[in-house]
Design a protein around this motif. Structure first.
Motif, PDB file in Angstrom:
ATOM      1  N   GLY A   1      15.036  -6.634  -9.989  1.00  0.00           N
ATOM      2  CA  GLY A   1      14.040  -7.601  -9.532  1.00  0.00           C
ATOM      3  C   GLY A   1      14.605  -8.683  -8.649  1.00  0.00           C
ATOM      4  N   ALA A   2      15.751  -8.429  -8.011  1.00  0.00           N
ATOM      5  CA  ALA A   2      16.421  -9.459  -7.226  1.00  0.00           C
ATOM      6  C   ALA A   2      15.886  -9.600  -5.808  1.00  0.00           C
ATOM      7  CB  ALA A   2      17.923  -9.151  -7.167  1.00  0.00           C
ATOM      8  N   VAL A   3      15.151  -8.618  -5.331  1.00  0.00           N
ATOM      9  CA  VAL A   3      14.666  -8.657  -3.945  1.00  0.00           C
ATOM     10  C   VAL A   3      13.512  -9.638  -3.805  1.00  0.00           C
ATOM     11  CG1 VAL A   3      13.701  -7.291  -2.057  1.00  0.00           C
ATOM     12  CG2 VAL A   3      15.376  -6.262  -3.622  1.00  0.00           C
ATOM     13  N   ARG A   4      12.592  -9.582  -4.731  1.00  0.00           N
ATOM     14  CA  ARG A   4      11.451 -10.508  -4.767  1.00  0.00           C
ATOM     15  C   ARG A   4      11.381 -11.070  -6.190  1.00  0.00           C
ATOM     16  NH1 ARG A   4       5.998  -8.317  -2.176  1.00  0.00           N
ATOM     17  NH2 ARG A   4       7.062  -8.962  -0.248  1.00  0.00           N
ATOM     18  N   PRO A   5      12.209 -12.078  -6.509  1.00  0.00           N
ATOM     19  CA  PRO A   5      12.328 -12.563  -7.885  1.00  0.00           C
ATOM     20  C   PRO A   5      11.020 -13.074  -8.483  1.00  0.00           C
ATOM     21  CG  PRO A   5      14.143 -13.367  -6.539  1.00  0.00           C
ATOM     22  CD  PRO A   5      13.164 -12.742  -5.602  1.00  0.00           C
ATOM     23  N   GLU A   6      10.119 -13.541  -7.630  1.00  0.00           N
ATOM     24  CA  GLU A   6       8.866 -14.083  -8.163  1.00  0.00           C
ATOM     25  C   GLU A   6       7.899 -12.996  -8.600  1.00  0.00           C
ATOM     26  OE1 GLU A   6       8.172 -13.354  -3.788  1.00  0.00           O
ATOM     27  OE2 GLU A   6       9.819 -14.011  -5.076  1.00  0.00           O
ATOM     28  N   ALA A   7       8.207 -11.741  -8.269  1.00  0.00           N
ATOM     29  CA  ALA A   7       7.366 -10.604  -8.661  1.00  0.00           C
ATOM     30  C   ALA A   7       8.143  -9.725  -9.625  1.00  0.00           C
ATOM     31  CB  ALA A   7       6.942  -9.807  -7.437  1.00  0.00           C
ATOM     32  N   GLY A   8       7.475  -9.219 -10.635  1.00  0.00           N
ATOM     33  CA  GLY A   8       8.197  -8.519 -11.681  1.00  0.00           C
ATOM     34  C   GLY A   8       8.322  -7.022 -11.530  1.00  0.00           C
ATOM     35  N   SER A   9       7.426  -6.384 -10.804  1.00  0.00           N
ATOM     36  CA  SER A   9       7.385  -4.927 -10.817  1.00  0.00           C
ATOM     37  C   SER A   9       8.350  -4.302  -9.820  1.00  0.00           C
ATOM     38  CB  SER A   9       5.971  -4.435 -10.514  1.00  0.00           C
ATOM     39  OG  SER A   9       5.654  -4.649  -9.153  1.00  0.00           O
ATOM     40  N   LEU A  10       8.776  -3.080 -10.141  1.00  0.00           N
ATOM     41  CA  LEU A  10       9.608  -2.330  -9.206  1.00  0.00           C
ATOM     42  C   LEU A  10       8.842  -2.073  -7.911  1.00  0.00           C
ATOM     43  CD1 LEU A  10      12.177  -0.738  -8.506  1.00  0.00           C
ATOM     44  CD2 LEU A  10      11.165   1.237  -9.678  1.00  0.00           C
ATOM     45  N   ALA A  11       7.559  -1.795  -8.014  1.00  0.00           N
ATOM     46  CA  ALA A  11       6.752  -1.542  -6.819  1.00  0.00           C
ATOM     47  C   ALA A  11       6.778  -2.734  -5.871  1.00  0.00           C
ATOM     48  CB  ALA A  11       5.322  -1.210  -7.213  1.00  0.00           C
ATOM     49  N   ALA A  12       6.726  -3.945  -6.414  1.00  0.00           N
ATOM     50  CA  ALA A  12       6.771  -5.141  -5.566  1.00  0.00           C
ATOM     51  C   ALA A  12       8.119  -5.272  -4.868  1.00  0.00           C
ATOM     52  CB  ALA A  12       6.495  -6.387  -6.415  1.00  0.00           C
ATOM     53  N   GLN A  13       9.196  -4.953  -5.574  1.00  0.00           N
ATOM     54  CA  GLN A  13      10.529  -5.014  -4.966  1.00  0.00           C
ATOM     55  C   GLN A  13      10.636  -4.015  -3.812  1.00  0.00           C
ATOM     56  OE1 GLN A  13      12.403  -7.508  -6.382  1.00  0.00           O
ATOM     57  NE2 GLN A  13      10.654  -7.684  -7.778  1.00  0.00           N
ATOM     58  N   LEU A  14      10.168  -2.793  -4.056  1.00  0.00           N
ATOM     59  CA  LEU A  14      10.281  -1.745  -3.043  1.00  0.00           C
ATOM     60  C   LEU A  14       9.374  -2.019  -1.850  1.00  0.00           C
ATOM     61  CD1 LEU A  14      10.446   1.379  -5.364  1.00  0.00           C
ATOM     62  CD2 LEU A  14      12.343   0.169  -4.271  1.00  0.00           C
ATOM     63  N   THR A  15       8.197  -2.558  -2.100  1.00  0.00           N
ATOM     64  CA  THR A  15       7.297  -2.902  -1.009  1.00  0.00           C
ATOM     65  C   THR A  15       7.935  -3.942  -0.089  1.00  0.00           C
ATOM     66  OG1 THR A  15       5.335  -2.391  -2.315  1.00  0.00           O
ATOM     67  CG2 THR A  15       5.032  -3.859  -0.433  1.00  0.00           C
ATOM     68  N   ALA A  16       8.622  -4.925  -0.661  1.00  0.00           N
ATOM     69  CA  ALA A  16       9.323  -5.933   0.134  1.00  0.00           C
ATOM     70  C   ALA A  16      10.412  -5.298   0.992  1.00  0.00           C
ATOM     71  CB  ALA A  16       9.916  -7.006  -0.775  1.00  0.00           C
ATOM     72  N   LEU A  17      11.100  -4.320   0.440  1.00  0.00           N
ATOM     73  CA  LEU A  17      12.165  -3.642   1.185  1.00  0.00           C
ATOM     74  C   LEU A  17      11.598  -2.787   2.316  1.00  0.00           C
ATOM     75  CD1 LEU A  17      14.349  -2.744  -1.893  1.00  0.00           C
ATOM     76  CD2 LEU A  17      15.032  -4.269  -0.034  1.00  0.00           C
ATOM     77  N   VAL A  18      10.505  -2.094   2.053  1.00  0.00           N
ATOM     78  CA  VAL A  18       9.857  -1.314   3.108  1.00  0.00           C
ATOM     79  C   VAL A  18       9.416  -2.240   4.230  1.00  0.00           C
ATOM     80  CG1 VAL A  18       7.851   0.114   3.673  1.00  0.00           C
ATOM     81  CG2 VAL A  18       9.149   0.558   1.574  1.00  0.00           C
ATOM     82  N   GLU A  19       8.835  -3.370   3.881  1.00  0.00           N
ATOM     83  CA  GLU A  19       8.393  -4.329   4.896  1.00  0.00           C
ATOM     84  C   GLU A  19       9.569  -4.877   5.690  1.00  0.00           C
ATOM     85  OE1 GLU A  19       6.326  -7.174   2.531  1.00  0.00           O
ATOM     86  OE2 GLU A  19       4.480  -5.967   2.400  1.00  0.00           O
ATOM     87  N   ALA A  20      10.669  -5.190   5.010  1.00  0.00           N
ATOM     88  CA  ALA A  20      11.850  -5.737   5.691  1.00  0.00           C
ATOM     89  C   ALA A  20      12.468  -4.730   6.648  1.00  0.00           C
ATOM     90  CB  ALA A  20      12.885  -6.184   4.659  1.00  0.00           C
ATOM     91  N   SER A  21      12.312  -3.458   6.333  1.00  0.00           N
ATOM     92  CA  SER A  21      12.884  -2.407   7.194  1.00  0.00           C
ATOM     93  C   SER A  21      12.051  -2.174   8.454  1.00  0.00           C
ATOM     94  CB  SER A  21      12.992  -1.094   6.416  1.00  0.00           C
ATOM     95  OG  SER A  21      11.716  -0.491   6.242  1.00  0.00           O
ATOM     96  N   GLY A  22      10.849  -2.731   8.480  1.00  0.00           N
ATOM     97  CA  GLY A  22       9.959  -2.514   9.612  1.00  0.00           C
ATOM     98  C   GLY A  22       8.860  -1.525   9.332  1.00  0.00           C
ATOM     99  N   GLY A  23       8.749  -1.097   8.077  1.00  0.00           N
ATOM    100  CA  GLY A  23       7.690  -0.186   7.686  1.00  0.00           C
ATOM    101  C   GLY A  23       8.152   1.250   7.578  1.00  0.00           C
ATOM    102  N   PRO A  24       7.340   2.116   7.009  1.00  0.00           N
ATOM    103  CA  PRO A  24       7.713   3.529   6.826  1.00  0.00           C
ATOM    104  C   PRO A  24       8.013   4.204   8.146  1.00  0.00           C
ATOM    105  CG  PRO A  24       5.715   2.993   5.608  1.00  0.00           C
ATOM    106  CD  PRO A  24       5.996   1.836   6.507  1.00  0.00           C
ATOM    107  N   ARG A  25       8.977   5.130   8.120  1.00  0.00           N
ATOM    108  CA  ARG A  25       9.305   5.920   9.316  1.00  0.00           C
ATOM    109  C   ARG A  25       9.922   7.234   8.880  1.00  0.00           C
ATOM    110  NH1 ARG A  25      12.651   1.604  12.153  1.00  0.00           N
ATOM    111  NH2 ARG A  25      11.293   0.321  10.847  1.00  0.00           N
TER     112      ARG A  25
END
Length: 224
Positions: A200-224
């Motif tokens: 939960g270190a990517v988005r500490p204010e959110a608890g779920s794994l889905a929230a962490q992964l969504t932040a990472l997908v967004e940071a990468s520029g989106g799905p490709r």
């Protein structure tokens, strides 16, 4: 940049990897990786099968810093038929074992040490290793930039980018969108995150794994 979600924590594939994989369907993750330690071979085979059923690109990263164990990982990658094998430093032996398979290889640049792995090597050493890997026929390199012990991580990324036209994957110890944006600017093609997402270190204010992964997908520029 490509985001590679590693189904790993502390350099081991998580024991509930099949459940985790099922839980992240629909998040736009198109690159998924794992290690060949942490679960049994039958589970790894099923995991890889399910990754491909999702239409994702598969990655196996070598953990061991010992030659024989590392080459066993190469054999596992060939048997599974992963798309990319990352890690290890025994380039000639690895390419020999992968000859005739479609597996593309990204060796470590620098000197990986210990477990969890740290990276020794100056920018000059990283550049030299990148050129050597490309000359040998590798598809690029796997760079543990944020586990560096002798240099600034971004200096290593820039040195690697200047030295090779191949795929440059930055792996290990990434936990923030700011780090990811900096890697993009420095020339990385892809990055891996596993432990930080599970913790939960990517988005500490959110608890779920889905929230962490969504932040990472967004940071990468989106799905490709």
């Amino acid at each position: 940049m490509d985001f590679i979600f590693m189904l790993t924590r502390d350099d081991r594939t998580v024991t509930d990897c099949l459940h985790v994989l099922d839980s992240v369907r629909g998040l736009g993750i198109t690159h998924i990786g794992f290690k060949d330690v942490g679960v049994d071979p039958a589970t790894l085979a099923r995991l890889h099968e399910q990754i491909k059923e999702l239409g994702a690109t598969s990655h196996l990263e070598v953990v061991s810093t010992g030659r024989e164990q590392a080459l066993d990982s190469v054999r596992a990658a060939a048997d599974l038929g992963v798309d990319w094998l990352m890690g290890g430093v025994w380039i000639e032996e690895t390419l020999g074992l992968l000859d005739g398979t479609p597996v593309r290889y990204l060796p470590f640049a620098g000197e990986p040490q210990g477990h969890p792995t740290r990276l020794a090597g100056t920018p000059a050493r990283i550049a030299e290793d990148c050129r050597r890997a490309e000359a040998a026929g590798c598809a690029g390199v796997d760079l543990l930039a944020h586990r560096a012990t002798e240099a600034d991580p971004l200096d290593l990324v820039r040195a690697a980018r200047a030295a090779t036209a191949g795929r440059l994957v930055v792996a290990g110890s990434l936990s923030s969108p700011e780090q990811i944006h900096a890697l993009d600017a420095a020339g990385a093609d892809a990055f891996t995150v596993g432990s930080a997402a599970f913790a939960g270190a990517v988005r500490p204010e959110a608890g779920s794994l889905a929230a962490q992964l969504t932040a990472l997908v967004e940071a990468s520029g989106g799905p490709r």
